[in-house]
Design a protein around this motif. Structure first.
Motif, mmCIF file in Angstrom:
data_model
loop_
_atom_site.group_PDB
_atom_site.id
_atom_site.type_symbol
_atom_site.label_atom_id
_atom_site.label_comp_id
_atom_site.label_asym_id
_atom_site.label_seq_id
_atom_site.Cartn_x
_atom_site.Cartn_y
_atom_site.Cartn_z
ATOM 1 N N LYS A 180 -4.197 -102.095 36.960
ATOM 2 C CA LYS A 180 -5.229 -102.571 37.802
ATOM 3 C C LYS A 180 -5.666 -104.022 37.456
ATOM 4 O O LYS A 180 -6.408 -104.573 38.319
ATOM 5 C CB LYS A 180 -6.220 -101.498 38.072
ATOM 6 N N HIS A 181 -5.693 -104.278 36.171
ATOM 7 C CA HIS A 181 -6.176 -105.530 35.524
ATOM 8 C C HIS A 181 -5.185 -106.759 35.796
ATOM 9 O O HIS A 181 -5.523 -107.893 35.375
ATOM 10 C CB HIS A 181 -6.465 -105.261 34.034
ATOM 11 N N SER A 182 -4.161 -106.424 36.537
ATOM 12 C CA SER A 182 -2.993 -107.517 36.518
ATOM 13 C C SER A 182 -3.576 -108.712 37.369
ATOM 14 O O SER A 182 -4.167 -108.477 38.494
ATOM 15 C CB SER A 182 -1.857 -107.067 37.184
ATOM 16 N N ARG A 183 -3.298 -109.925 37.049
ATOM 17 C CA ARG A 183 -3.701 -111.119 37.655
ATOM 18 C C ARG A 183 -2.553 -111.609 38.642
ATOM 19 O O ARG A 183 -2.726 -112.421 39.543
ATOM 20 C CB ARG A 183 -3.694 -112.309 36.694
ATOM 21 N N ARG A 339 3.542 -113.608 30.062
ATOM 22 C CA ARG A 339 3.707 -112.933 31.110
ATOM 23 C C ARG A 339 3.132 -111.242 30.716
ATOM 24 O O ARG A 339 2.473 -110.666 31.651
ATOM 25 C CB ARG A 339 5.355 -112.329 31.190
ATOM 26 N N THR A 340 3.194 -110.972 29.588
ATOM 27 C CA THR A 340 2.304 -109.830 29.294
ATOM 28 C C THR A 340 1.001 -109.685 29.602
ATOM 29 O O THR A 340 0.365 -108.972 29.898
ATOM 30 C CB THR A 340 2.597 -109.346 27.753
ATOM 31 N N SER A 341 0.440 -110.888 28.931
ATOM 32 C CA SER A 341 -0.983 -111.142 29.135
ATOM 33 C C SER A 341 -1.522 -111.425 30.507
ATOM 34 O O SER A 341 -2.688 -111.044 30.824
ATOM 35 C CB SER A 341 -1.299 -112.338 28.195
ATOM 36 N N GLU A 342 -0.655 -111.770 31.544
ATOM 37 C CA GLU A 342 -0.709 -111.970 32.912
ATOM 38 C C GLU A 342 -0.921 -110.660 33.581
ATOM 39 O O GLU A 342 -1.718 -110.282 34.366
ATOM 40 C CB GLU A 342 0.412 -112.771 33.347
ATOM 41 N N ILE A 343 0.114 -109.727 33.097
ATOM 42 C CA ILE A 343 -0.052 -108.292 33.609
ATOM 43 C C ILE A 343 -1.036 -107.519 32.859
ATOM 44 O O ILE A 343 -1.749 -106.502 33.782
ATOM 45 C CB ILE A 343 1.442 -107.548 33.471
#
Length: 418
Positions: A180-183, A339-343
């Motif tokens: 739910k926190h994904s950008r 990519r991990t921090s984006e999702i």
């Protein structure tokens, strides 16, 4: 019989276990100083039958061309003056037809299902603990076209017996609330509740201890120099240790040498279509202040997998065809974290991630070589690509049966007299 298993990764150790269980005298040869120091060391952690869709499919050639020149591309070919690389690439293209892709997918699902069941039986028998999780694997998509393309593959896998279910975006967030926190908005996904995850290195080391208790001998720090053949058969293997050179004889030899298998077998005239696919992983510390995923997941668009291993988040993926190069590429490492921090913006302590790279033994159609060669004493269990952890126990049980002259319990195109 006296059997030498070459290689102490997850494939070699599971092979040794099942051969010893069948009553054979087994010795494992390994050039490192302990099991699982190379390809099995820090892989993606997934027991993922749902990853049975082969790299070689009708969409692959176009995607590969699109990614040419992109340093952080999920699939990156670094073309070399290397006949083996070009030959492998041509064979890869031959596997990209709809018919071959379907054939390969069906067989990968069958082998994966059998192997997962076998792994669960071994875990139950021995009480193994390796940060395993059994909440399934969720493929999520942030691109509508990628999501729509995954639906037919999921349907084909269900036909072969895998419970890969199509899920809406809302259902994906319910399965893994950390999304739910994904950008980037999640547009949908597929979920395979029966798949698992766990630390392949821990599993391999634990199983090696049980194998030793069963009588398996492990020869570490023992490098292979080559085979000795005579009279149409392989008689021995030449090795060297810090103490000197030796010649080891056996009734059977099982090659579990991953990407290096074709190099050792070429002098015998055994040609394997295996080329190293360099993969990367990041192991990210996770504390109580972080909101890391607990369900193992796959980002199909970026070819990444995520597995929660205790207080660590393992992120792994990408494939770089660059020969036997093992240098860490900083750009590709940064792409994993980006990519991990984006999702998962608060998924872990990204500043203290540990990076690793390893060579996965890729075949053009993703099917591993399991079976016999033209030499009666020489057998193969190699070429598992990104699915070695998924397929290890089933492949090992099958090769043990084949060596004993039994029919394996799985329907699979085993090699004969290669």
């Amino acid at each position: 019989m006296k059997i030498i298993v070459l290689g102490a990764g997850v494939i070699g150790v599971t092979s040794a276990w099942f051969l010893a269980k069948a009553g054979h005298e087994v010795t494992v040869i390994e050039r490192a100083q302990e099991p699982a120091r190379e390809t099995s060391y820090a892989n993606g952690g997934q027991i993922s039958v749902c990853h049975a869709e082969p790299w070689a499919n009708p969409k692959a050639p176009w995607k590969t061309l699109q990614w040419l020149g992109e340093e952080d591309a999920p699939l990156l070919f670094r073309f070399k003056f290397d006949w083996n690389q070009w030959r492998w690439g041509l064979r890869f293209l031959q596997q990209c037809t709809p018919e071959r892709a379907r054939f390969n997918l069906q067989n990968l699902v069958r082998l994966g299902l059998f192997s997962r069941d076998t792994l669960q039986a071994v875990r139950g028998e021995l009480g193994l603990s390796y940060d395993e999780r059994t909440e399934g694997i969720l493929h999520y998509y942030t691109d509508e076209a990628d999501f729509n393309a995954a639906i037919p593959a999921a349907a084909l896998m269900r036909e072969v017996g895998l419970d890969r279910q199509v899920k809406s975006a809302a259902e994906c967030l319910a399965i893994e609330p950390a999304l739910k926190h994904s950008r980037r908005p999640i547009v949908g996904g597929t979920y395979t509740p029966s798949d698992e995850s766990g630390d392949a290195r821990k599993f391999t080391n634990e199983l090696a201890k049980h194998a030793e208790a069963l009588g398996v001998k492990f020869r570490y720090d023992c490098a292979i120099d080559g085979f000795n053949a005579a009279g149409g058969d392989v008689k021995s293997v030449r090795v060297h240790t810090p103490e000197g050179k030796e010649v080891l004889s056996a009734d059977r030899f099982v090659v579990c040498l991953g990407s290096y298998s074709p190099l050792y077998l070429a002098p015998l005239g055994v040609t394997l279509d295996i080329y190293p696919a360099k993969g990367y992983s990041a192991t990210i510390p996770v504390g109580p202040e972080h909101e890391a995923p607990t369900v193992s997941m796959t980002d199909d668009g970026y070819k990444l997998v995520f597995s929660r291993l205790g207080d660590r988040l393992r992120v792994a993926g990408t494939a770089e065809f660059n020969g036997y190069n093992l240098e860490l590429n900083e750009i590709r490492c940064k792409a994993l974290i980006a990519r991990t921090s984006e999702i998962f913006p608060n998924g872990g302590d990204y500043a203290n991630a540990e990076f690793w790279t390893g060579l996965r033994p890729a075949t053009p159609g993703n099917l591993p070589y399991i079976g016999s060669t033209r030499y009666p004493s020489l057998w193969l269990n190699t070429g598992h690509g990104t699915l070695g952890w998924t397929e290890c126990c089933g492949s090992a049980k099958a090769i043990a049966d084949l060596i004993d002259g039994k029919n394996p319990e799985v329907d699979y195109p085993f090699v004969q007299g290669l």
